[in-house]
Design an enzyme around this catalytic site. Structure first.
Site, PDB file in Angstrom:
ATOM      1  N   ASN A  43       0.822  -1.212   0.000  1.00 52.23           N
ATOM      2  CA  ASN A  43       0.000   0.000   0.000  1.00 52.23           C
ATOM      3  C   ASN A  43       0.854   1.261   0.000  1.00 52.23           C
ATOM      4  OD1 ASN A  43      -2.250  -1.653   0.151  1.00 52.23           O
ATOM      5  ND2 ASN A  43      -2.547  -1.369   2.348  1.00 52.23           N
ATOM      6  N   GLY A 243      -3.604   4.502   7.411  1.00 49.78           N
ATOM      7  CA  GLY A 243      -2.287   4.671   8.016  1.00 49.78           C
ATOM      8  C   GLY A 243      -1.163   4.487   7.008  1.00 49.78           C
ATOM      9  N   ASP A 244      -1.354   3.594   6.043  1.00 52.23           N
ATOM     10  CA  ASP A 244      -0.356   3.397   4.996  1.00 52.23           C
ATOM     11  C   ASP A 244      -0.283   4.617   4.081  1.00 52.23           C
ATOM     12  OD1 ASP A 244       0.058   0.802   5.998  1.00 52.23           O
ATOM     13  OD2 ASP A 244      -1.506  -0.009   4.700  1.00 52.23           O
ATOM     14  N   ALA A 245      -1.444   5.173   3.752  1.00 56.01           N
ATOM     15  CA  ALA A 245      -1.462   6.390   2.939  1.00 56.01           C
ATOM     16  C   ALA A 245      -0.785   7.534   3.686  1.00 56.01           C
ATOM     17  CB  ALA A 245      -2.902   6.762   2.584  1.00 56.01           C
ATOM     18  N   SER A 248       2.875   7.148   3.290  1.00 56.34           N
ATOM     19  CA  SER A 248       3.295   7.547   1.944  1.00 56.34           C
ATOM     20  C   SER A 248       3.460   9.058   1.855  1.00 56.34           C
ATOM     21  CB  SER A 248       2.262   7.088   0.906  1.00 56.34           C
ATOM     22  OG  SER A 248       2.126   5.698   0.877  1.00 56.34           O
TER      23      SER A 248
END
Length: 296
Positions: A43, A243-245, A248
């Site tokens: 992700n 949370g992954d975004a 990033s």
């Protein structure tokens, strides 16, 4: 050359949208069922490419349709998948993600091969040429060795250990990273020395913490210095992958020379966009972020 290498899980996600999360011995109605690629490392790599940061992925999938689908989806988004191992010892890991009408989530995982990769599967030259290494949940031994190699080569490192930080022995890895992403629940677990997490707590006190507070924004704790951003009000549809975004956006901004305040603003905007849409991978882009960022 990829500016960022993301190491960790590559999964196949089956998202079940339900009317409500059931109590024990209860029942819920499934409104929809969707399959797509997932996994925190995957992700983040996908989010980075959307933000114009070349990213490569180190991970492992099974020799099956789920694995092939997950890798093909990532490659179509521009992620460098040359270091994604295709193994025959088991299936691609499948996660069943149950999402209610308020966007709250719980996850059911099936056994798979998403931790079959090892640090030696990534050439040392690739790590030395990268600007940054981002670690997500994986074998503690692999995480520690990758972090040590990156640190020794002058490559900065971030780590998002995920919900199992309290029981996986990540202290050695954390001692070699530049900053660690934690949500409120993970931070409470990791910093609880009374629960036997003294080694991890000590390691976290030696690094920079990026704390995610969900709808209440986020903060950076760098020694005695603290930086905060209040976040953006959105109607959450699905918090999977938010949370992954966030990671990033934070990494992309910092690689662009942003201050912590600016990096938090970008990260919160990425998390908000993802939470406002179904699925773990909203298509991030600077164009989509502009409206939210102009509010800061």
């Amino acid at each position: 050359m990829s500016r960022v290498i993301c190491a960790g899980h590559v999964n196949w996600d089956v998202t079940l949208r339900v009317d409500s999360l059931p109590d024990p011995d209860g029942e819920a109605t499934v409104k929809s069922r969707v399959g797509a690629g997932g996994g925190s490392a995957a992700n983040v790599a996908s989010g980075l490419t959307g933000l114009d940061v070349p990213a490569a992925l180190l991970g492992s999938v099974g020799n099956d349709s789920h694995g092939r689908g997950a890798v093909a989806e990532l490659a179509s988004k521009g992620v460098d998948c040359r270091y994604v191992m295709n193994v025959d010892t088991g299936p691609t890991t499948v996660k069943y993600i149950v999402v209610d009408a308020a966007g709250d989530v719980f996850v059911l995982g099936s056994p798979g091969v998403n931790e079959s990769f090892r640090a030696d599967d990534l050439p040392k030259s690739a790590l030395a040429e990268a600007d940054h290494l981002h670690l997500t949940s994986q074998s503690p031994e692999t995480a520690a060795l990758l972090a040590s190699r990156a640190s020794n080569s002058g490559t900065t490192v971030s780590f998002d250990p995920g919900r199992r930080i309290g029981d996986r022995g990540y202290a050695d890895a954390i001692r070699n990273v530049d900053f660690v992403f934690l949500n409120d629940r993970e931070a409470a677990t990791a910093l609880d020395e009374a629960a036997g997490n003294g080694d991890i707590s000590d390691a976290l006190n030696e690094t920079t913490l990026v704390l995610k507070h969900g709808p209440k924004g986020a903060e950076v704790r760098d020694g005695d210095d603290q930086y905060a951003h209040p976040g953006y009000p959105v109607d959450a549809v699905d918090t999977t992958g938010a949370g992954d975004a966030f990671a990033s956006g934070f990494i992309a901004a910092r690689l662009d020379g942003a201050t912590y305040e600016r990096a938090l603003a970008v990260a919160n905007a990425c998390g908000a966009l993802t939470a406002a849409e179904p699925g773990a991978r909203t298509q991030l882009s600077w164009r989509r972020l502009d409206d939210l960022l102009e509010a800061t």
